[in-house]
Design a protein around this motif. Structure first.
Motif, PDB file in Angstrom:
ATOM      1  N   GLU A  94      48.946  21.316  36.236  1.00 52.61           N
ATOM      2  CA  GLU A  94      48.276  22.616  36.255  1.00 52.61           C
ATOM      3  C   GLU A  94      47.023  22.610  35.374  1.00 52.61           C
ATOM      4  N   TYR A  95      47.040  21.788  34.328  1.00 52.15           N
ATOM      5  CA  TYR A  95      45.914  21.776  33.384  1.00 52.15           C
ATOM      6  C   TYR A  95      44.835  20.765  33.776  1.00 52.15           C
ATOM      7  N   ALA A  96      45.017  20.046  34.896  1.00 51.35           N
ATOM      8  CA  ALA A  96      43.977  19.127  35.366  1.00 51.35           C
ATOM      9  C   ALA A  96      42.793  19.930  35.924  1.00 51.35           C
ATOM     10  N   ARG A  97      41.613  19.335  35.869  1.00 51.02           N
ATOM     11  CA  ARG A  97      40.437  20.015  36.417  1.00 51.02           C
ATOM     12  C   ARG A  97      40.635  20.248  37.909  1.00 51.02           C
ATOM     13  N   HIS A  98      40.177  21.409  38.396  1.00 51.86           N
ATOM     14  CA  HIS A  98      40.411  21.764  39.781  1.00 51.86           C
ATOM     15  C   HIS A  98      39.228  22.527  40.371  1.00 51.86           C
ATOM     16  N   ARG A  99      39.276  22.661  41.702  1.00 46.59           N
ATOM     17  CA  ARG A  99      38.184  23.294  42.439  1.00 46.59           C
ATOM     18  C   ARG A  99      38.159  24.810  42.254  1.00 46.59           C
ATOM     19  N   GLY A 100      39.337  25.424  42.199  1.00 48.66           N
ATOM     20  CA  GLY A 100      39.390  26.869  42.068  1.00 48.66           C
ATOM     21  C   GLY A 100      40.782  27.386  42.338  1.00 48.66           C
ATOM     22  N   CYS A 101      40.878  28.659  42.690  1.00 46.25           N
ATOM     23  CA  CYS A 101      42.190  29.218  42.992  1.00 46.25           C
ATOM     24  C   CYS A 101      42.080  30.335  44.018  1.00 46.25           C
ATOM     25  N   VAL A 102      43.243  30.698  44.552  1.00 42.71           N
ATOM     26  CA  VAL A 102      43.371  31.752  45.563  1.00 42.71           C
ATOM     27  C   VAL A 102      44.137  32.915  44.951  1.00 42.71           C
ATOM     28  N   MET A 103      43.670  34.129  45.227  1.00 50.28           N
ATOM     29  CA  MET A 103      44.404  35.340  44.900  1.00 50.28           C
ATOM     30  C   MET A 103      44.461  36.221  46.143  1.00 50.28           C
ATOM     31  N   ILE A 104      45.326  37.240  46.111  1.00 48.19           N
ATOM     32  CA  ILE A 104      45.487  38.166  47.233  1.00 48.19           C
ATOM     33  C   ILE A 104      45.398  39.590  46.692  1.00 48.19           C
ATOM     34  N   TRP A 105      44.583  40.413  47.311  1.00 37.88           N
ATOM     35  CA  TRP A 105      44.363  41.791  46.869  1.00 37.88           C
ATOM     36  C   TRP A 105      45.657  42.597  47.015  1.00 37.88           C
ATOM     37  N   PRO A 106      46.091  43.323  45.961  1.00 34.79           N
ATOM     38  CA  PRO A 106      47.398  44.001  45.974  1.00 34.79           C
ATOM     39  C   PRO A 106      47.362  45.368  46.664  1.00 34.79           C
ATOM     40  N   VAL A 107      48.094  45.502  47.752  1.00 28.63           N
ATOM     41  CA  VAL A 107      48.099  46.778  48.478  1.00 28.63           C
ATOM     42  C   VAL A 107      49.489  47.207  48.942  1.00 28.63           C
ATOM     43  N   ARG A 108      50.488  46.337  48.884  1.00 30.57           N
ATOM     44  CA  ARG A 108      51.804  46.692  49.414  1.00 30.57           C
ATOM     45  C   ARG A 108      52.406  47.858  48.620  1.00 30.57           C
ATOM     46  N   PRO A 109      52.712  48.997  49.259  1.00 28.70           N
ATOM     47  CA  PRO A 109      53.183  50.182  48.525  1.00 28.70           C
ATOM     48  C   PRO A 109      54.553  50.029  47.891  1.00 28.70           C
ATOM     49  N   GLY A 110      55.367  49.066  48.376  1.00 27.54           N
ATOM     50  CA  GLY A 110      56.665  48.839  47.773  1.00 27.54           C
ATOM     51  C   GLY A 110      56.602  47.950  46.548  1.00 27.54           C
ATOM     52  N   SER A 111      55.451  47.339  46.294  1.00 29.65           N
ATOM     53  CA  SER A 111      55.264  46.503  45.113  1.00 29.65           C
ATOM     54  C   SER A 111      54.358  47.144  44.076  1.00 29.65           C
ATOM     55  N   TRP A 112      53.341  47.872  44.563  1.00 28.76           N
ATOM     56  CA  TRP A 112      52.286  48.344  43.674  1.00 28.76           C
ATOM     57  C   TRP A 112      52.224  49.865  43.689  1.00 28.76           C
ATOM     58  N   PRO A 113      52.660  50.533  42.616  1.00 28.44           N
ATOM     59  CA  PRO A 113      52.660  51.996  42.578  1.00 28.44           C
ATOM     60  C   PRO A 113      51.278  52.586  42.819  1.00 28.44           C
ATOM     61  N   ASN A 114      51.289  53.750  43.448  1.00 29.45           N
ATOM     62  CA  ASN A 114      50.058  54.529  43.664  1.00 29.45           C
ATOM     63  C   ASN A 114      48.982  53.724  44.381  1.00 29.45           C
ATOM     64  N   SER A 115      49.419  53.075  45.473  1.00 32.24           N
ATOM     65  CA  SER A 115      48.508  52.307  46.336  1.00 32.24           C
ATOM     66  C   SER A 115      47.818  51.162  45.597  1.00 32.24           C
TER      67      SER A 115
END
Length: 364
Positions: free
Chosen positions: A17-38
């Motif tokens: 995990e600590y090796a040099r890398h190109r980048g990373c992926v994230m996902i915008w949080p919108v699922r109402p059952g996971s994230w309160p108040n949209s």
């Protein structure tokens, strides 16, 4: 392109995990059952984390068609953050994205089967088809060939590598009945070795108390260097985490890595006070049928081990607890050449995860 082989046959392995890398992926949080108040608060924290990471690497922020314009507006002035239209069922990029392997020159992805952390047995929601499709779509988007590991069920947060042949996992997760129940422990280990290029698997017994992923390893123990790990810890013997962490420590102290080295274990305290769901937060959720629901007062799996290592920094979760600074100081000593980014992570943990859970690293 899908590769009709396995990483081990092609001399590929999972890097540290600590090796040099190109980048990373994230996902915008919108699922109402996971994230309160949209996801209003979660989006602010995701954006803060994304910008911290993007100071030293590329970042791809996934969203579905309905929310892609929102992402484009949020990051229109951030040159290293790239909005991408890939629909998912939730925002856990570490678990649904491709696990990446390399031969030192070329990077490829692994597309595991994803079943929402337990499928029909104890999965956290009833429909996960978009999540399961995300890994190969990400590989296509960033031009990675990939191995298809289906029907083997695995999430990215359930494995951690030192890049030198050693991978740590937890028995609680990988041997759970909702993942690969027809496979023995030995068969699962062989599958991990074949796809991660591992020479040795260290089986820790458990993870963080009440972790709904069946106790992913990335929340309890992580490599920070060759033969060096951090381990979530408490000295409070009345806390259920004490026995769990002590059992993991016993394994680590009586094991050697793939190169025959004893482990140096750095104890990283958990928050001094349990982080629990509040009545106000509970009112903000909208659960769908078949989805795991939260309860007021439910203890969340808060841990400082769930950090993200960027090329230039370490993004560390904070919980407004006296141990926040202790964790920052310990990680600062372990990563003296990286900037520490302490980020208040309550809005993420009420979604069921932490900073490492929402990121998937892409090696160079």
């Amino acid at each position: 392109m899908k590769i009709n082989s396995t990483p081990t046959k092609d001399n590929f392995y999972m890097p540290a995990e600590y090796a040099r890398h190109r980048g990373c992926v994230m996902i915008w949080p919108v699922r109402p059952g996971s994230w309160p108040n949209s996801g209003a608060e979660a989006k602010k924290v995701f954006a803060e984390i994304a910008r911290a990471i993007a100071e030293s690497e590329q970042l791809w922020m996934l969203a579905d068609e309905a929310h892609l314009p929102e992402v484009k507006v949020e990051f229109e002035n951030d040159k290293n953050i790239h909005p991408v239209m890939i629909p998912t069922d939730d925002a856990w990029a570490r678990d649904v994205g491709p696990t990446c392997v390399t031969d030192g020159t070329t990077v490829r992805g692994i597309d595991w089967e994803f079943n929402a952390w337990g499928g029909q047995v104890d999965g956290l929601y009833a429909h996960w088809e978009k999540d399961d499709a995300a890994a190969h779509l990400i590989c296509n988007e960033i031009s990675l060939d990939y191995y298809d590991a289906h029907p083997f069920v695995l999430e990215g947060g359930s494995v951690h590598s030192d890049g030198e042949g050693t991978v740590i996992v937890t028995e609680a997760c990988l041997l759970s009945k909702g993942r690969n129940p027809k496979m023995s422990k030995e068969e699962i280990e062989k599958q991990l070795q074949e796809y991660l290029g591992a020479k040795k698997i260290i089986w820790l017994p458990c993870g963080i108390f009440n972790d709904e992923t069946n106790e992913h390893v990335d929340n309890v123990c992580a490599f920070v260097g060759s033969a060096q790990v951090v381990l979530a810890w408490t000295d409070d013997q009345s806390d259920p985490q004490y026995a769990m962490s002590k059992a993991c420590l016993d394994v680590l102290e009586n094991s050697v890595d793939a190169k025959g080295r004893k482990f140096t274990v750095h104890k990283l305290p958990i928050p001094s006070n349990p982080v629990c769901v509040t009545k106000e937060e509970l009112m903000g959720y909208q659960f769908e049928e078949g989805e795991d629901v939260r309860e007021e007062g439910e203890r969340l799996a808060a841990s400082y081990v769930n950090f993200y290592i960027s090329n230039g920094g370490v993004v560390v979760p904070q919980f407004n607890d006296k141990n926040d600074k202790v964790a920052v100081d310990i990680l600062g000593r372990l990563f003296p050449d990286r900037k520490i980014y302490p980020i208040y992570a309550r809005a993420i943990i009420v979604g069921g995860g932490n900073i490492h859970c929402i990121t998937q690293q892409i090696p160079e």
